[in-house]
Design an enzyme around this catalytic site. Structure first.
Site, PDB file in Angstrom:
ATOM      1  N   HIS A   8      11.938   9.124  62.495  1.00  0.00           N
ATOM      2  CA  HIS A   8      12.910  10.123  62.054  1.00  0.00           C
ATOM      3  C   HIS A   8      12.353  11.524  62.301  1.00  0.00           C
ATOM      4  CE1 HIS A   8      15.287   7.085  60.032  1.00  0.00           C
ATOM      5  NE2 HIS A   8      14.274   6.733  59.261  1.00  0.00           N
ATOM      6  N   ARG A  71      16.475  12.743  60.221  1.00  0.00           N
ATOM      7  CA  ARG A  71      15.771  12.409  58.982  1.00  0.00           C
ATOM      8  C   ARG A  71      16.709  11.666  58.029  1.00  0.00           C
ATOM      9  NH1 ARG A  71      12.295  16.814  55.488  1.00  0.00           N
ATOM     10  NH2 ARG A  71      11.459  15.370  53.916  1.00  0.00           N
ATOM     11  N   ALA A  72      16.276  10.488  57.600  1.00  0.00           N
ATOM     12  CA  ALA A  72      17.163   9.627  56.810  1.00  0.00           C
ATOM     13  C   ALA A  72      17.553  10.278  55.491  1.00  0.00           C
ATOM     14  CB  ALA A  72      16.495   8.288  56.570  1.00  0.00           C
ATOM     15  N   SER A  73      16.596  10.870  54.806  1.00  0.00           N
ATOM     16  CA  SER A  73      16.909  11.463  53.503  1.00  0.00           C
ATOM     17  C   SER A  73      17.805  12.683  53.628  1.00  0.00           C
ATOM     18  CB  SER A  73      15.618  11.837  52.767  1.00  0.00           C
ATOM     19  OG  SER A  73      14.890  12.815  53.486  1.00  0.00           O
ATOM     20  N   HIS A 178      20.240   1.704  57.118  1.00  0.00           N
ATOM     21  CA  HIS A 178      19.349   2.685  56.489  1.00  0.00           C
ATOM     22  C   HIS A 178      20.135   3.583  55.542  1.00  0.00           C
ATOM     23  CE1 HIS A 178      15.872   5.099  55.815  1.00  0.00           C
ATOM     24  NE2 HIS A 178      15.219   4.648  56.863  1.00  0.00           N
ATOM     25  N   GLU A 283       7.775   4.184  61.014  1.00  0.00           N
ATOM     26  CA  GLU A 283       8.477   5.230  60.278  1.00  0.00           C
ATOM     27  C   GLU A 283       7.584   6.461  60.109  1.00  0.00           C
ATOM     28  OE1 GLU A 283      11.673   5.597  56.598  1.00  0.00           O
ATOM     29  OE2 GLU A 283      10.049   4.154  56.447  1.00  0.00           O
TER      30      GLU A 283
END
Length: 340
Positions: A8, A71-73, A178, A283
């Site tokens: 990410h 970026r996942a968050s 995700h 990751e």
């Protein structure tokens, strides 16, 4: 070759977060929403963000290529409405694509989708198609809980998701399952919500018949599959009790990555899950960035664990490192073949 299927853009230039803060501040007040054209990030900014971070660590750890997504968050689909998510997804996907364009031998684009709680998943199709056709995305990230820890979405086997799956099959791309930031204080984002979602997604697949309708559909469940490989007997027993096939029947369509940050965990993962269903990943740079004082190495240096596990032959290890990824991500395989 070593392909990391789970990366990410966690080190994006700070201008991105500042623009996002302005967008969030304007939620409910669209007249004051920031203009995407006012976000200025140069190629030099991107090089600085990548070369001293992901690219440096890839070189140090021996990773050749990373499947790279926003970026996942930061996806944070629970913030605002579909229009907010749509603009944000487009910006983030474009940035990742620019990184892959600057370093075409080292990064491949993975795209986020502009999901929004309670909104038909079919609204994501224009961005999915743009990401594949214009940005060269080889995968998408699919959030099974756009509500951010409230779990208001139907299970992944629900027909409401089918437009996304139909497009995935059309383009022959997988999805990484995700979630994003948890807005529920009961669930720490990376320590609980991510792993809960991985486990939940697999249980949903046990309970349904999704792959009967989509036999070529492929999902990657990250973080070593959440709890799944470590409670394999539980899932086998539950499948029996529900009158469902053995969970191993899912493993031609469902793949787990190696984002497990200790040797014993990777040993169990590689012992339980057939090697054909494992994809190398770290990751990196992600939620766990520190050095393990017990080993002197970074927790997320997962190549060390894959190298050391006794449960993979040399041929199986090579498949985990690259062969399986080239099978699961055929658009990546085609791109690499075309570049030879």
């Amino acid at each position: 070759m070593i392909i990391d299927c789970h990366g990410h853009f966690t080190t994006a230039p700070p201008q991105l977060a500042r623009w996002r803060d302005r967008q969030i501040a304007a939620v409910g007040d669209p007249a004051n929403a920031p203009d995407p054209d006012h976000l200025v990030i140069t190629d030099d900014d991107l090089r600085q963000a990548i070369e001293g971070n992901q690219l440096r660590l890839m070189d140090e750890r021996g990773t050749d290529l990373t499947v790279f997504s926003p970026r996942a968050s930061f996806m944070a689909h629970h913030i605002g409405d579909f229009e907010v998510s749509s603009v944000w997804a487009r910006i983030c996907n474009d940035l990742v694509h620019r990184v892959a364009t600057l370093y075409p031998d080292r990064f491949a684009t993975g795209a986020m989708l502009p999901q929004s709680p309670g909104v038909d998943p079919a609204t994501c199709l224009p961005e999915l198609r743009r990401a594949v056709e214009e940005l060269g995305a080889v995968t998408v990230n699919l959030n099974p809980d756009p509500s951010g820890g409230r779990w208001t979405a139907p299970p992944l086997t629900d027909r409401g998701w089918y437009p996304i799956y139909e497009a995935m099959v059309e383009y022959d791309i997988p999805a990484m399952i995700h979630v994003s930031t948890s807005c529920n204080p009961a669930f720490h984002t990376t320590g609980a919500h991510y792993l809960n979602a991985d486990t939940t997604a697999f249980m949903q697949l046990i309970q349904g018949d999704l792959f009967a309708d989509f036999p070529t559909l492929r999902f990657v469940i990250p973080h070593g599959g959440g709890a799944v490989p470590y409670h394999w007997g539980r899932f086998r027993g539950l499948a029996m009790a529900l009158g469902r096939p053995d969970p191993e029947a899912l493993l031609d369509n469902v793949f787990f990555d190696t984002c497990v940050y200790h040797q014993a965990g990777v040993d169990l993962l590689t012992q339980v899950v057939p090697s054909r269903s494992l994809l190398f990943a770290s990751e990196m740079i992600g939620a766990v960035r520190d050095v393990d004082p017990r080993t002197g190495h970074h927790f997320d240096d997962t190549k060390r664990y894959v190298e050391a596990t006794p449960h993979l032959s040399g041929q199986e290890r090579a498949a985990v490192y690259a062969g399986n990824a080239l099978r699961v991500y055929p658009r990546l395989a085609a791109r690499l073949t075309a570049g030879r």
